[in-house]
Design an enzyme around this catalytic site. Structure first.
Site, PDB file in Angstrom:
ATOM      1  N   PHE A 145      23.610  64.057  60.838  1.00 19.34           N
ATOM      2  CA  PHE A 145      22.531  63.253  62.261  1.00 19.34           C
ATOM      3  C   PHE A 145      21.813  64.259  62.761  1.00 19.34           C
ATOM      4  O   PHE A 145      22.293  64.579  63.668  1.00 19.34           O
ATOM      5  CB  PHE A 145      23.107  62.199  63.326  1.00 19.34           C
ATOM      6  N   ASP A 231      22.418  72.966  64.524  1.00 16.25           N
ATOM      7  CA  ASP A 231      22.786  71.809  65.290  1.00 16.25           C
ATOM      8  C   ASP A 231      23.055  72.062  66.019  1.00 16.25           C
ATOM      9  O   ASP A 231      24.599  71.308  65.597  1.00 16.25           O
ATOM     10  CB  ASP A 231      22.136  70.846  64.156  1.00 16.25           C
ATOM     11  N   LYS A 260      19.182  69.019  74.398  1.00 17.01           N
ATOM     12  CA  LYS A 260      20.017  67.392  74.872  1.00 17.01           C
ATOM     13  C   LYS A 260      20.020  68.448  76.077  1.00 17.01           C
ATOM     14  O   LYS A 260      18.987  68.683  77.210  1.00 17.01           O
ATOM     15  CB  LYS A 260      20.963  67.178  74.323  1.00 17.01           C
TER      16      LYS A 260
HETATM   17  N1  PLP Z   1      20.631  66.564  66.614  1.00 16.32           N
HETATM   18  C1  PLP Z   1      21.687  65.962  67.365  1.00 16.32           C
HETATM   19  C2  PLP Z   1      23.080  66.577  66.702  1.00 16.32           C
HETATM   20  C3  PLP Z   1      22.122  64.863  67.015  1.00 16.32           C
HETATM   21  O1  PLP Z   1      22.971  64.491  68.000  1.00 16.32           O
HETATM   22  C4  PLP Z   1      20.392  64.562  68.206  1.00 16.32           C
HETATM   23  C5  PLP Z   1      20.516  63.433  68.968  1.00 16.32           C
HETATM   24  O2  PLP Z   1      21.675  62.567  69.302  1.00 16.32           O
HETATM   25  C6  PLP Z   1      19.407  64.594  67.582  1.00 16.32           C
HETATM   26  C7  PLP Z   1      19.608  66.113  66.492  1.00 16.32           C
HETATM   27  C8  PLP Z   1      18.278  63.957  67.784  1.00 16.32           C
HETATM   28  O3  PLP Z   1      17.484  64.452  69.050  1.00 16.32           O
HETATM   29  P1  PLP Z   1      16.210  63.593  69.133  1.00 16.32           P
HETATM   30  O4  PLP Z   1      16.838  62.353  69.597  1.00 16.32           O
HETATM   31  O5  PLP Z   1      16.634  64.600  70.957  1.00 16.32           O
HETATM   32  O6  PLP Z   1      15.197  64.074  68.535  1.00 16.32           O
END
Ligand code: PLP
Length: 412
Positions: A145, A231, A260
């Site tokens: 994700f 990520d 975040k």
């Molecule tokens: N990458 C990871 C690992 C995430 O957990 C999330 C969101 O939950 C994102 C990217 C996406 O972030 P955003 O919702 O700020 O676009």
């Protein structure tokens, strides 16, 4: 004309009637947050065990972060990057020093930071690795994700993220997560410029790879001249009991992606960090964002990272994570309802012993809410449990008591 909400139902009806139905929220309407607590419009207090998907690691409305926001909001909020401002460079230096990188590129959402990482890896692939034009491949993992943009969902394996949203962007190869032979095979392809993974797959259900996987992945990237794009949007910033989850294996990603908790949940900020030879492939005009690197966000980022250091959130997450998992393991011995607990630091999940499509996890979360604890299922029958890292040992025990009480009383 409604000007103020007087009941939960009124707020729910408004969102249902006027908002897009792109989420399925728990029926709780929140109005205030402080530290580990949230309050609903009827005044009921809850422990927050989601932390806005790990964006509020520092706790809700942390006074130091909010003060930085207010102070900066009075001075200057946005200039765009058409000009310099007196806060951005300070924040860039702060994040580079904190995480050990040469250069930082601020964006807003996590998805945007991932988009930035994709562009960086591709351009590095063409200009440094010598990959033939338009042939670059990024290797991603099953059940990943990384966000919701069209290019990011092109690398997703989640049918609900993809169905009816094609056509998809080419240039991704998907391998099994936590599978070294699959990596060995995929990274040997000379068209590969990046390996794009989460150190723990959060949305997939807090899936922790086997010890050594990240280290081997880094070695394979090095061997095949592939950039390791990590990520850490959900796992970073003390959540797993280290500053970065990659630190558990002493892995230093080539491209680090954060979001975040970088702002403590005060406003959307994300950042991509890399060494000079990678970051400087992007030239003026090739990438950017109107709000990316704004002075308001820059001031907030520094304050948010100061809180992590000043309040020993890394140590707290590591220590209380052990306490939490030990309590959950004891609970599992008393019930068939939970299959297992997994996680690192204060990023944990319990896996419910029922079919993935059953409503059990959702119904348990409703019961948790009744008892004053907010959590939400991730995929299938998995409940992620991730409180703000400012939680105390006494509070963790109180929350484990709530979880235990609900689980032991639950009737399918
Ligand atoms: N990458 C990871 C690992 C995430 O957990 C999330 C969101 O939950 C994102 C990217 C996406 O972030 P955003 O919702 O700020 O676009």
């Amino acid at each position: 004309m409604v000007t103020a909400i007087t009941s939960s139902q009124e707020a729910i009806d408004l969102e249902d009637n006027y908002g897009a139905h792109n989420y399925h929220p728990l029926p709780v309407v929140l109005t205030r947050g402080e530290g580990v607590f949230l309050w609903d419009v009827e005044g009921k207090r809850y422990y927050d065990f989601l932390s806005a998907y790990s964006a509020v690691n520092q706790g809700h409305c942390h006074p130091h972060i909010v003060q930085a926001l207010i102070d900066q909001a009075r001075e200057l909020t946005l200039t765009s990057r058409a000009f310099y401002n007196d806060k951005l460079g300070l924040a860039e230096k702060y994040v580079c020093d904190t995480f050990g990188y040469d250069k930082a590129l601020f964006m807003n959402s996590g998805a945007e930071a991932n988009e930035t990482a994709i562009k960086l890896a591709r351009k590095w692939g063409y200009t440094k690795k010598g990959i033939e034009d338009n042939k670059a491949i990024i290797v991603a993992a099953k059940k990943n994700f990384h966000g919701r943009t069209t290019s990011i969902i092109s690398a997703s394996t989640d049918p609900s993220a993809r169905k009816n949203f094609g056509p998809f962007m080419p240039g991704f190869e998907i391998v099994e997560y936590d599978d070294v032979p699959a990596l060995q095979k995929a990274l040997a392809n000379p068209h590969v410029c990046g390996l794009w993974i989460e150190p723990i797959q959060g949305e997939a259900g807090v899936y922790v790879p086997q010890a050594g996987y990240l280290k081997t992945a880094a070695e394979l990237c090095n061997q095949h001249s592939v950039l390791l794009m990590m990520d850490e949007i959900q796992t970073g910033i003390a959540r797993t009991g280290k500053m970065l989850a990659s630190d558990h294996e002493n892995v230093r990603p080539d491209i680090l992606i954060l979001g975040k908790a970088l702002s403590g949940g005060v406003l959307p900020v994300s950042v991509v960090l890399a060494r000079n030879e990678i970051m400087l492939v992007i030239k003026p005009g090739e990438h950017g964002s109107t709000f990316g690197g704004n002075p308001l966000a820059a001031a907030v980022v520094v304050a948010a990272l100061q809180v992590v250091a000043n309040e020993n959130l890394i140590e707290n997450a590591a220590r209380l994570g052990e306490v939490f998992r030990a309590r959950m393991k004891r609970l599992i011995e008393k019930t068939d309802l939970i299959k297992l607990v997994r996680g690192k630091g204060l990023l944990n999940a319990i896996v419910i012993n029922d079919a993935p499509e059953s409503e059990t996890a959702w119904n348990i979360c409703l019961k948790f809410a009744e008892h004053g604890l907010l959590a939400k299922p991730t995929h299938g029958n998995i409940i992620r449990l991730a409180p703000p890292l400012v939680i105390t040992e006494e509070q963790i025990h109180e929350c484990c008591d709530i979880i235990e009480q609900v689980v032991l009383a639950y009737k399918k």
